[in-house]
Design a protein around this motif. Structure first.
Motif, mmCIF file in Angstrom:
data_model
loop_
_atom_site.group_PDB
_atom_site.id
_atom_site.type_symbol
_atom_site.label_atom_id
_atom_site.label_comp_id
_atom_site.label_asym_id
_atom_site.label_seq_id
_atom_site.Cartn_x
_atom_site.Cartn_y
_atom_site.Cartn_z
ATOM 1 N N ALA A 102 2.748 11.459 -2.857
ATOM 2 C CA ALA A 102 3.004 10.917 -4.188
ATOM 3 C C ALA A 102 3.813 9.639 -4.107
ATOM 4 O O ALA A 102 3.502 8.644 -4.793
ATOM 5 N N SER A 103 4.840 9.626 -3.283
ATOM 6 C CA SER A 103 5.678 8.434 -3.140
ATOM 7 C C SER A 103 4.873 7.257 -2.615
ATOM 8 O O SER A 103 5.009 6.121 -3.099
ATOM 9 N N ALA A 104 4.005 7.528 -1.617
ATOM 10 C CA ALA A 104 3.204 6.442 -1.037
ATOM 11 C C ALA A 104 2.216 5.875 -2.066
ATOM 12 O O ALA A 104 2.089 4.651 -2.221
ATOM 13 N N PHE A 105 1.522 6.768 -2.783
ATOM 14 C CA PHE A 105 0.554 6.298 -3.782
ATOM 15 C C PHE A 105 1.236 5.550 -4.927
ATOM 16 O O PHE A 105 0.731 4.532 -5.410
ATOM 17 N N LEU A 106 2.372 6.060 -5.378
ATOM 18 C CA LEU A 106 3.086 5.391 -6.469
ATOM 19 C C LEU A 106 3.584 4.021 -6.030
ATOM 20 O O LEU A 106 3.544 3.054 -6.815
ATOM 21 N N LEU A 107 4.076 3.934 -4.789
ATOM 22 C CA LEU A 107 4.581 2.656 -4.288
ATOM 23 C C LEU A 107 3.452 1.622 -4.202
ATOM 24 O O LEU A 107 3.561 0.495 -4.722
ATOM 25 N N VAL A 108 2.344 2.022 -3.540
ATOM 26 C CA VAL A 108 1.216 1.085 -3.391
ATOM 27 C C VAL A 108 0.612 0.753 -4.754
ATOM 28 O O VAL A 108 0.321 -0.419 -5.058
ATOM 29 N N GLY A 109 0.437 1.777 -5.593
ATOM 30 C CA GLY A 109 -0.137 1.538 -6.917
ATOM 31 C C GLY A 109 0.741 0.658 -7.769
ATOM 32 O O GLY A 109 0.248 -0.230 -8.504
ATOM 33 N N GLY A 110 2.071 0.858 -7.700
ATOM 34 C CA GLY A 110 2.988 0.038 -8.480
ATOM 35 C C GLY A 110 2.961 -1.416 -8.046
ATOM 36 O O GLY A 110 2.916 -2.336 -8.889
ATOM 37 N N ALA A 115 1.119 -6.862 -9.102
ATOM 38 C CA ALA A 115 0.479 -8.090 -8.626
ATOM 39 C C ALA A 115 -0.685 -8.473 -9.535
ATOM 40 O O ALA A 115 -0.901 -9.673 -9.835
ATOM 41 N N CYS A 116 -1.439 -7.454 -9.998
ATOM 42 C CA CYS A 116 -2.567 -7.727 -10.882
ATOM 43 C C CYS A 116 -2.093 -8.288 -12.228
ATOM 44 O O CYS A 116 -2.728 -9.188 -12.806
ATOM 45 N N VAL A 117 -0.982 -7.761 -12.731
ATOM 46 C CA VAL A 117 -0.424 -8.281 -13.979
ATOM 47 C C VAL A 117 -0.078 -9.760 -13.817
ATOM 48 O O VAL A 117 -0.362 -10.599 -14.700
ATOM 49 N N LEU A 118 0.524 -10.115 -12.685
ATOM 50 C CA LEU A 118 0.873 -11.514 -12.424
ATOM 51 C C LEU A 118 -0.375 -12.379 -12.320
ATOM 52 O O LEU A 118 -0.381 -13.550 -12.752
ATOM 53 N N CYS A 119 -1.451 -11.779 -11.747
ATOM 54 C CA CYS A 119 -2.702 -12.549 -11.641
ATOM 55 C C CYS A 119 -3.327 -12.781 -13.021
ATOM 56 O O CYS A 119 -3.776 -13.886 -13.335
ATOM 57 N N VAL A 139 -11.240 -5.376 -9.884
ATOM 58 C CA VAL A 139 -11.286 -4.333 -8.844
ATOM 59 C C VAL A 139 -9.871 -3.954 -8.408
ATOM 60 O O VAL A 139 -9.541 -2.761 -8.276
ATOM 61 N N LEU A 140 -9.018 -4.963 -8.183
ATOM 62 C CA LEU A 140 -7.648 -4.681 -7.766
ATOM 63 C C LEU A 140 -6.870 -3.936 -8.843
ATOM 64 O O LEU A 140 -6.052 -3.061 -8.551
ATOM 65 N N THR A 141 -7.146 -4.272 -10.107
ATOM 66 C CA THR A 141 -6.476 -3.577 -11.219
ATOM 67 C C THR A 141 -6.875 -2.108 -11.265
ATOM 68 O O THR A 141 -6.033 -1.216 -11.424
ATOM 69 N N VAL A 142 -8.176 -1.852 -11.111
ATOM 70 C CA VAL A 142 -8.663 -0.465 -11.111
ATOM 71 C C VAL A 142 -8.055 0.313 -9.939
ATOM 72 O O VAL A 142 -7.649 1.478 -10.086
ATOM 73 N N MET A 143 -7.985 -0.337 -8.775
ATOM 74 C CA MET A 143 -7.404 0.316 -7.610
ATOM 75 C C MET A 143 -5.928 0.644 -7.843
ATOM 76 O O MET A 143 -5.457 1.743 -7.517
ATOM 77 N N GLY A 144 -5.202 -0.324 -8.408
ATOM 78 C CA GLY A 144 -3.777 -0.096 -8.657
ATOM 79 C C GLY A 144 -3.543 1.057 -9.612
ATOM 80 O O GLY A 144 -2.699 1.937 -9.374
ATOM 81 N N GLY A 146 -5.657 3.436 -10.267
ATOM 82 C CA GLY A 146 -6.114 4.660 -9.595
ATOM 83 C C GLY A 146 -5.054 5.235 -8.680
ATOM 84 O O GLY A 146 -4.817 6.455 -8.652
ATOM 85 N N PHE A 147 -4.401 4.372 -7.895
ATOM 86 C CA PHE A 147 -3.326 4.831 -7.015
ATOM 87 C C PHE A 147 -2.180 5.447 -7.825
ATOM 88 O O PHE A 147 -1.594 6.456 -7.425
ATOM 89 N N LEU A 148 -1.854 4.833 -8.950
ATOM 90 C CA LEU A 148 -0.775 5.373 -9.788
ATOM 91 C C LEU A 148 -1.146 6.759 -10.335
ATOM 92 O O LEU A 148 -0.309 7.667 -10.367
ATOM 93 N N ILE A 149 -2.394 6.905 -10.755
ATOM 94 C CA ILE A 149 -2.834 8.204 -11.285
ATOM 95 C C ILE A 149 -2.781 9.273 -10.193
ATOM 96 O O ILE A 149 -2.296 10.393 -10.412
ATOM 97 N N ILE A 150 -3.256 8.934 -8.994
ATOM 98 C CA ILE A 150 -3.212 9.897 -7.879
ATOM 99 C C ILE A 150 -1.765 10.251 -7.536
ATOM 100 O O ILE A 150 -1.427 11.409 -7.281
ATOM 101 N N GLY A 151 -0.894 9.232 -7.549
ATOM 102 C CA GLY A 151 0.514 9.476 -7.259
ATOM 103 C C GLY A 151 1.159 10.400 -8.272
ATOM 104 O O GLY A 151 1.923 11.307 -7.911
ATOM 105 N N LEU A 152 0.841 10.191 -9.554
ATOM 106 C CA LEU A 152 1.409 11.039 -10.606
ATOM 107 C C LEU A 152 0.892 12.471 -10.495
ATOM 108 O O LEU A 152 1.641 13.433 -10.692
ATOM 109 N N LYS A 153 -0.394 12.615 -10.170
ATOM 110 C CA LYS A 153 -0.957 13.959 -9.999
ATOM 111 C C LYS A 153 -0.331 14.659 -8.790
ATOM 112 O O LYS A 153 -0.048 15.867 -8.831
ATOM 113 N N SER A 154 -0.126 13.924 -7.708
ATOM 114 C CA SER A 154 0.507 14.506 -6.518
ATOM 115 C C SER A 154 1.942 14.911 -6.814
ATOM 116 O O SER A 154 2.414 15.959 -6.348
#
Length: 242
Positions: A102-110, A115-119, A139-144, A146-154
């Motif tokens: 969860a920590s890893a997914f939240l970190l990468v997703g965050g 970064a996508c918001v800045l873009c 694509v990067l926004t969806v990935m980000g 997605g990682f946050l959702i997986i992190g929250l579920k974990s």
């Protein structure tokens, strides 16, 4: 003289209750010794009955295996036959794994979402132009996300498992304490020697493990074979390796 069988203390005549433990006194030390001997004999008879019940169960299993054309002397999985053979994962280890994931997914997703918001706001510009730029940002926004959702579920799953950690640890302690207070290493080895005679250390270790395994099956209602193996290992370690 009055005697306390629990504290091994004599008292003067007229006293009927032990001043240390508060228990009732018996007539004399001889009476107390006779009571202890009777209790030891009853305990031995009880343990012997448990061993005989275990042997009867093993004999039935061996007969059933022979009827199926199998070798009854080959150690087999005896509790949940349709359960896949795998190593049991403790709740505490599962909790740690889920929390780390969860920590890893939240970190990468965050980081990726930020970064996508800045873009999208134009603060950061990707080295692309036109439609390709927007596709990459999408694509990067969806990935980000997605990682946050997986992190929250974990994280949610980890919280769910955390409530089961103490329960499992307490149940394991209770089972180990029950076994080691009911049986001793000497009783296990004496039963093995009675049934099989002398053997080399490696074979003796296997017989000990499977006797512990069978005694738990006879006395406890356990339906997870991999957990049973873990429990046997802990009991074996406490009885023969400590």
């Amino acid at each position: 003289m009055p005697y306390c069988p629990k504290c091994d203390m004599e008292f003067v005549d007229g006293i009927t209750t032990c001043t240390d433990c508060g228990g009732p006194l018996v007539e004399s030390k001889e009476v107390a010794d006779a009571m202890k001997k009777k209790q030891q004999e009853e305990e031995y008879a009880r343990q012997r009955a448990q061993f005989e019940a275990m042997q009867a169960a093993m004999a039935q299993q061996a007969a059933a295996a022979a009827a199926r054309g199998e070798d009854p002397d080959v150690p087999r999985r005896r509790v949940v036959r349709n359960e896949p053979d795998h190593v049991y994962v403790k709740k505490s280890q599962k909790y740690d794994d889920l929390k780390s994931s969860a920590s890893a997914f939240l970190l990468v997703g965050g980081v990726l979402t930020a970064a996508c918001v800045l873009c999208w706001t134009g603060i950061i510009s990707l080295p692309l132009a036109g439609l390709g730029k927007y596709l990459m940002q999408g694509v990067l926004t969806v990935m980000g996300i997605g990682f946050l959702i997986i992190g929250l579920k974990s994280m949610s799953a980890a919280k769910s498992v955390s409530g089961e950690v103490k329960q499992e640890e307490q149940a394991t302690r209770d089972l180990v304490n029950w076994f080691t207070s009911t049986y001793t290493a000497q009783q296990i080895d004496r039963q093995i020697m009675h049934d099989y005679g002398d053997m080399d250390p490696e074979e003796l270790s296997l017989k000990r493990f499977y006797l512990i395994h069978d005694l738990i099956i006879v006395n406890q209602d356990l339906h997870n074979e991999s957990y049973l193996d873990l429990l046997c290992e802990e009991i074996y370690s406490k009885m023969f390796e400590d």
